[in-house]
Enzyme design. Structure first.
Site, PDB file in Angstrom:
ATOM      1  N   GLY A  10       0.840  -1.202   0.000  1.00 31.71           N
ATOM      2  CA  GLY A  10       0.000   0.000   0.000  1.00 31.71           C
ATOM      3  C   GLY A  10       0.874   1.251   0.000  1.00 31.71           C
ATOM      4  O   GLY A  10       2.109   1.155   0.007  1.00 31.71           O
ATOM      5  N   ASP A  35      -2.939 -12.324   4.627  1.00 34.55           N
ATOM      6  CA  ASP A  35      -4.266 -11.713   4.721  1.00 34.55           C
ATOM      7  C   ASP A  35      -4.556 -11.560   6.208  1.00 34.55           C
ATOM      8  O   ASP A  35      -4.754 -12.565   6.906  1.00 34.55           O
ATOM      9  CB  ASP A  35      -5.283 -12.650   4.034  1.00 34.55           C
ATOM     10  CG  ASP A  35      -6.714 -12.180   4.218  1.00 34.55           C
ATOM     11  OD1 ASP A  35      -6.941 -11.188   4.947  1.00 34.55           O
ATOM     12  OD2 ASP A  35      -7.614 -12.828   3.642  1.00 34.55           O
ATOM     13  N   ILE A  36      -4.560 -10.325   6.695  1.00 32.14           N
ATOM     14  CA  ILE A  36      -4.693 -10.138   8.151  1.00 32.14           C
ATOM     15  C   ILE A  36      -6.059 -10.579   8.680  1.00 32.14           C
ATOM     16  O   ILE A  36      -6.229 -10.755   9.878  1.00 32.14           O
ATOM     17  CB  ILE A  36      -4.369  -8.686   8.598  1.00 32.14           C
ATOM     18  CG1 ILE A  36      -5.379  -7.678   8.029  1.00 32.14           C
ATOM     19  CG2 ILE A  36      -2.931  -8.304   8.265  1.00 32.14           C
ATOM     20  CD1 ILE A  36      -5.344  -6.323   8.735  1.00 32.14           C
ATOM     21  N   ALA A  59      -5.118  -2.263   5.368  1.00 30.00           N
ATOM     22  CA  ALA A  59      -6.474  -1.811   5.691  1.00 30.00           C
ATOM     23  C   ALA A  59      -7.357  -1.913   4.463  1.00 30.00           C
ATOM     24  O   ALA A  59      -6.866  -1.934   3.331  1.00 30.00           O
ATOM     25  CB  ALA A  59      -6.448  -0.355   6.165  1.00 30.00           C
ATOM     26  N   THR A  61      -9.425   0.260   2.440  1.00 27.79           N
ATOM     27  CA  THR A  61      -9.448   1.722   2.359  1.00 27.79           C
ATOM     28  C   THR A  61     -10.439   2.281   1.329  1.00 27.79           C
ATOM     29  O   THR A  61     -10.460   3.491   1.094  1.00 27.79           O
ATOM     30  CB  THR A  61      -8.036   2.262   2.032  1.00 27.79           C
ATOM     31  OG1 THR A  61      -7.580   1.639   0.824  1.00 27.79           O
ATOM     32  CG2 THR A  61      -7.051   2.000   3.147  1.00 27.79           C
ATOM     33  N   ASP A 101      -8.785  10.021  10.262  1.00 29.81           N
ATOM     34  CA  ASP A 101      -9.663  11.140  10.641  1.00 29.81           C
ATOM     35  C   ASP A 101     -11.144  10.760  10.537  1.00 29.81           C
ATOM     36  O   ASP A 101     -11.993  11.409  11.130  1.00 29.81           O
ATOM     37  CB  ASP A 101      -9.381  12.342   9.726  1.00 29.81           C
ATOM     38  CG  ASP A 101      -9.480  11.982   8.250  1.00 29.81           C
ATOM     39  OD1 ASP A 101      -8.768  11.060   7.824  1.00 29.81           O
ATOM     40  OD2 ASP A 101     -10.291  12.597   7.516  1.00 29.81           O
ATOM     41  N   TYR A 124     -16.607   2.715   6.648  1.00 31.41           N
ATOM     42  CA  TYR A 124     -15.133   2.738   6.742  1.00 31.41           C
ATOM     43  C   TYR A 124     -14.707   3.262   8.123  1.00 31.41           C
ATOM     44  O   TYR A 124     -13.920   2.609   8.822  1.00 31.41           O
ATOM     45  CB  TYR A 124     -14.558   3.607   5.619  1.00 31.41           C
ATOM     46  CG  TYR A 124     -13.087   3.901   5.760  1.00 31.41           C
ATOM     47  CD1 TYR A 124     -12.127   2.908   5.584  1.00 31.41           C
ATOM     48  CD2 TYR A 124     -12.641   5.193   6.078  1.00 31.41           C
ATOM     49  CE1 TYR A 124     -10.766   3.195   5.718  1.00 31.41           C
ATOM     50  CE2 TYR A 124     -11.290   5.475   6.199  1.00 31.41           C
ATOM     51  CZ  TYR A 124     -10.360   4.482   6.023  1.00 31.41           C
ATOM     52  OH  TYR A 124      -9.021   4.760   6.161  1.00 31.41           O
ATOM     53  N   LYS A 128     -12.889   1.169  11.115  1.00 26.26           N
ATOM     54  CA  LYS A 128     -11.565   1.568  11.595  1.00 26.26           C
ATOM     55  C   LYS A 128     -11.604   1.840  13.105  1.00 26.26           C
ATOM     56  O   LYS A 128     -10.681   1.475  13.830  1.00 26.26           O
ATOM     57  CB  LYS A 128     -11.079   2.823  10.865  1.00 26.26           C
ATOM     58  CG  LYS A 128     -10.722   2.628   9.404  1.00 26.26           C
ATOM     59  CD  LYS A 128      -9.467   1.793   9.177  1.00 26.26           C
ATOM     60  CE  LYS A 128      -8.192   2.478   9.612  1.00 26.26           C
ATOM     61  NZ  LYS A 128      -6.985   1.655   9.318  1.00 26.26           N
ATOM     62  N   TRP A 149      -5.770  12.211   4.523  1.00 23.21           N
ATOM     63  CA  TRP A 149      -5.493  12.663   3.148  1.00 23.21           C
ATOM     64  C   TRP A 149      -4.099  12.217   2.674  1.00 23.21           C
ATOM     65  O   TRP A 149      -3.244  13.042   2.314  1.00 23.21           O
ATOM     66  CB  TRP A 149      -5.617  14.182   3.055  1.00 23.21           C
ATOM     67  CG  TRP A 149      -6.974  14.747   3.339  1.00 23.21           C
ATOM     68  CD1 TRP A 149      -8.015  14.151   3.981  1.00 23.21           C
ATOM     69  CD2 TRP A 149      -7.448  16.063   2.989  1.00 23.21           C
ATOM     70  NE1 TRP A 149      -9.098  14.994   4.059  1.00 23.21           N
ATOM     71  CE2 TRP A 149      -8.767  16.180   3.461  1.00 23.21           C
ATOM     72  CE3 TRP A 149      -6.880  17.151   2.336  1.00 23.21           C
ATOM     73  CZ2 TRP A 149      -9.529  17.331   3.293  1.00 23.21           C
ATOM     74  CZ3 TRP A 149      -7.633  18.309   2.177  1.00 23.21           C
ATOM     75  CH2 TRP A 149      -8.946  18.390   2.643  1.00 23.21           C
TER      76      TRP A 149
HETATM   77  N1  LIG Z   1      -5.392   6.806   2.077  1.00 24.40           N
HETATM   78  C1  LIG Z   1      -5.778   7.770   2.896  1.00 24.40           C
HETATM   79  O1  LIG Z   1      -6.094   8.890   2.477  1.00 24.40           O
HETATM   80  C2  LIG Z   1      -5.813   7.517   4.379  1.00 24.40           C
HETATM   81  C3  LIG Z   1      -6.263   8.551   5.229  1.00 24.40           C
HETATM   82  C4  LIG Z   1      -6.269   8.315   6.607  1.00 24.40           C
HETATM   83  C5  LIG Z   1      -5.834   7.115   7.103  1.00 24.40           C
HETATM   84  N2  LIG Z   1      -5.420   6.118   6.265  1.00 24.40           N
HETATM   85  C6  LIG Z   1      -4.983   4.858   6.846  1.00 24.40           C
HETATM   86  O2  LIG Z   1      -3.608   4.704   6.549  1.00 24.40           O
HETATM   87  C7  LIG Z   1      -3.301   3.315   6.421  1.00 24.40           C
HETATM   88  C8  LIG Z   1      -2.547   3.072   5.142  1.00 24.40           C
HETATM   89  O3  LIG Z   1      -3.361   3.513   4.074  1.00 24.40           O
HETATM   90  P1  LIG Z   1      -2.846   3.545   2.577  1.00 24.40           P
HETATM   91  O4  LIG Z   1      -3.256   4.860   2.025  1.00 24.40           O
HETATM   92  O5  LIG Z   1      -1.432   3.102   2.529  1.00 24.40           O
HETATM   93  O6  LIG Z   1      -3.815   2.435   1.966  1.00 24.40           O
HETATM   94  P2  LIG Z   1      -3.653   1.558   0.661  1.00 24.40           P
HETATM   95  O7  LIG Z   1      -2.705   2.204  -0.281  1.00 24.40           O
HETATM   96  O8  LIG Z   1      -5.036   1.225   0.224  1.00 24.40           O
HETATM   97  O9  LIG Z   1      -2.951   0.259   1.233  1.00 24.40           O
HETATM   98  C9  LIG Z   1      -3.603  -0.654   2.038  1.00 24.40           C
HETATM   99  C10 LIG Z   1      -2.966  -1.989   1.777  1.00 24.40           C
HETATM  100  O10 LIG Z   1      -3.626  -2.949   2.608  1.00 24.40           O
HETATM  101  C11 LIG Z   1      -3.741  -4.124   1.859  1.00 24.40           C
HETATM  102  N3  LIG Z   1      -4.817  -4.978   2.367  1.00 24.40           N
HETATM  103  C12 LIG Z   1      -6.151  -4.876   2.167  1.00 24.40           C
HETATM  104  N4  LIG Z   1      -6.779  -5.891   2.774  1.00 24.40           N
HETATM  105  C13 LIG Z   1      -5.820  -6.643   3.367  1.00 24.40           C
HETATM  106  C14 LIG Z   1      -5.839  -7.818   4.134  1.00 24.40           C
HETATM  107  N5  LIG Z   1      -6.981  -8.462   4.428  1.00 24.40           N
HETATM  108  N6  LIG Z   1      -4.661  -8.330   4.580  1.00 24.40           N
HETATM  109  C15 LIG Z   1      -3.499  -7.715   4.285  1.00 24.40           C
HETATM  110  N7  LIG Z   1      -3.405  -6.597   3.549  1.00 24.40           N
HETATM  111  C16 LIG Z   1      -4.567  -6.066   3.112  1.00 24.40           C
HETATM  112  C17 LIG Z   1      -4.028  -3.682   0.430  1.00 24.40           C
HETATM  113  O11 LIG Z   1      -3.664  -4.708  -0.448  1.00 24.40           O
HETATM  114  P3  LIG Z   1      -4.572  -5.005  -1.755  1.00 24.40           P
HETATM  115  O12 LIG Z   1      -4.472  -3.766  -2.564  1.00 24.40           O
HETATM  116  O13 LIG Z   1      -3.889  -6.186  -2.352  1.00 24.40           O
HETATM  117  O14 LIG Z   1      -5.949  -5.272  -1.252  1.00 24.40           O
HETATM  118  C18 LIG Z   1      -3.123  -2.458   0.317  1.00 24.40           C
HETATM  119  O15 LIG Z   1      -1.859  -2.804  -0.211  1.00 24.40           O
HETATM  120  C19 LIG Z   1      -4.631   2.580   6.538  1.00 24.40           C
HETATM  121  O16 LIG Z   1      -4.775   2.110   7.845  1.00 24.40           O
HETATM  122  C20 LIG Z   1      -5.662   3.643   6.258  1.00 24.40           C
HETATM  123  O17 LIG Z   1      -6.878   3.347   6.895  1.00 24.40           O
HETATM  124  C21 LIG Z   1      -5.385   6.304   4.910  1.00 24.40           C
END
Ligand SMILES: NC(=O)c1ccc[n+]([C@@H]2O[C@H](COP(=O)([O-])OP(=O)(O)OC[C@H]3O[C@@H](n4cnc5c(N)ncnc54)[C@H](OP(=O)(O)O)[C@@H]3O)[C@@H](O)[C@H]2O)c1
Length: 296
Positions: A10, A35-36, A59, A61, A101, A124, A128, A149
């Site tokens: 991710g 797979d968590i 996560a 997302t 957030d 979502y 979370k 963001w």
């Molecule tokens: N993106 C945002 O704007 C944002 C904002 C606030 C907080 N966050 C938090 O920040 C964290 C990182 O977000 P990110 O932006 O890096 O998200 P991301 O790019 O969507 O990455 C999440 C990763 O988790 C993997 N995943 C999904 N289901 C899974 C499972 N069951 N077991 C193991 N891996 C799994 C996905 O793999 P696949 O693609 O193969 O499913 C993806 O590689 C998350 O906790 C998110 O909630 C994100």
């Protein structure tokens, strides 16, 4: 120190693996290898890697899709975190976790502190928040970093969407009444590694919930404006699309977006000297990276 990183492909997971400091050996697992939401797989990986610290960047997302894919969102964001928490507790090791957030209602007009009341409005955010609660209940040494963001050169995010649309369209409408802090995935990874280093040196941390996001707060419209200004100066785009500021009501989405996502990051600054990143500066390095990838 042996560290297990989940969700390694991710945005944040990828940056965690790119920025491993000296003194750490890291095993990164993508969703296809761990797979968590599968308790047996979690136990098997913990048993074989024997981590001394786990950073969960995995996560579900997809904010809008979660509204109809409720079971899967909870399986990953709540049960999955619970399985990691139980496995970490069994090994007496800490679990660092990233949250959002979206746990807040978004009705405020002051930056949210980590101990402020939560009230998510969509699946979502609810899933979370449920994950945070499982972690707090099941793993005594937990660190929850809420952010907002997120953008980076790797993965899908607002910056890449703007670049794609900006190259295709002459005009773009962008929401100008939601406020938040754009945060680079790299700065989140650096912050988590700084906390890991502190744990490695001191053998302890003040466990609990922290906020970390980019500064200064802005709107999606402001963010888009800066993306286009910088993209043109870096030669990534030839012309600037005309931006129109619109309201949230004019851009309906299946999941409700928080109007106010600004996080108060002082707990991390006061406790660990870790300050919000300057998102405009980080945006420049991300755009430069994208330019290099395009040219390669
Ligand atoms: N993106 C945002 O704007 C944002 C904002 C606030 C907080 N966050 C938090 O920040 C964290 C990182 O977000 P990110 O932006 O890096 O998200 P991301 O790019 O969507 O990455 C999440 C990763 O988790 C993997 N995943 C999904 N289901 C899974 C499972 N069951 N077991 C193991 N891996 C799994 C996905 O793999 P696949 O693609 O193969 O499913 C993806 O590689 C998350 O906790 C998110 O909630 C994100």
């Amino acid at each position: 120190m042996r560290v297990l990183v989940t969700g390694a492909q991710g945005q944040v997971g990828h940056e965690l693996l790119r920025r491993v400091p000296a003194g750490f050996s890291v095993s990164g697992f993508g969703s296809q290898d761990l797979d968590i939401s599968n308790a047996d797989q979690v136990l098997a990986v913990f048993t074989s890697i024997k981590p001394e610290l786990v950073i969960n960047a995995a996560a579900y997302t997809a904010v809008d899709k979660a509204e109809t894919d409720v079971e899967r969102a909870y399986a990953v964001n709540s049960d999955g975190v619970g399985f990691l928490a139980a496995a970490a507790e069994r090994l007496s090791i800490p679990l660092f976790h990233i949250s959002t957030d979206y746990v807040f209602s978004g009705d405020s007009d002051k930056p949210y502190t980590p101990d402020e009341g939560t009230q998510p409005s969509g699946i979502y955010g609810l899933s979370k928040l449920s994950g945070e609660q499982r972690l707090i209940e099941e793993c005594s040494r937990h660190l929850i970093l809420r952010t907002s963001w997120v953008f980076g050169a790797h993965g899908n995010n607002f910056v890449k969407t703007m670049l794609r649309l900006g190259a295709d369209r002459e005009t773009l409408s962008v929401v100008a009444d939601q406020h938040g802090g754009p945060t680079s995935a790299g700065s989140i990874a650096d912050t988590l590694w700084a906390l890991a280093s502190s744990f490695q040196q001191e053998g302890r941390l003040d466990w609990g919930v922290y906020h970390y996001s980019g500064a200064p707060a802005c709107t999606w419209y402001d963010f888009a404006n800066e993306i286009f200004t910088q993209s043109i100066s870096l030669g990534l785009l030839e012309r600037r699309p005309q931006l129109t500021a619109i309201t949230t009501a004019e851009y309906p989405t299946p999941a409700k977006r928080p109007m106010w996502s600004v996080l108060d990051c002082r707990k991390l600054a006061d406790g660990y000297g870790l300050y919000p990143c300057d998102w405009a500066q980080d945006l420049r390095s991300v755009l430069q990276q994208l330019g290099d990838l395009k040219g390669a």
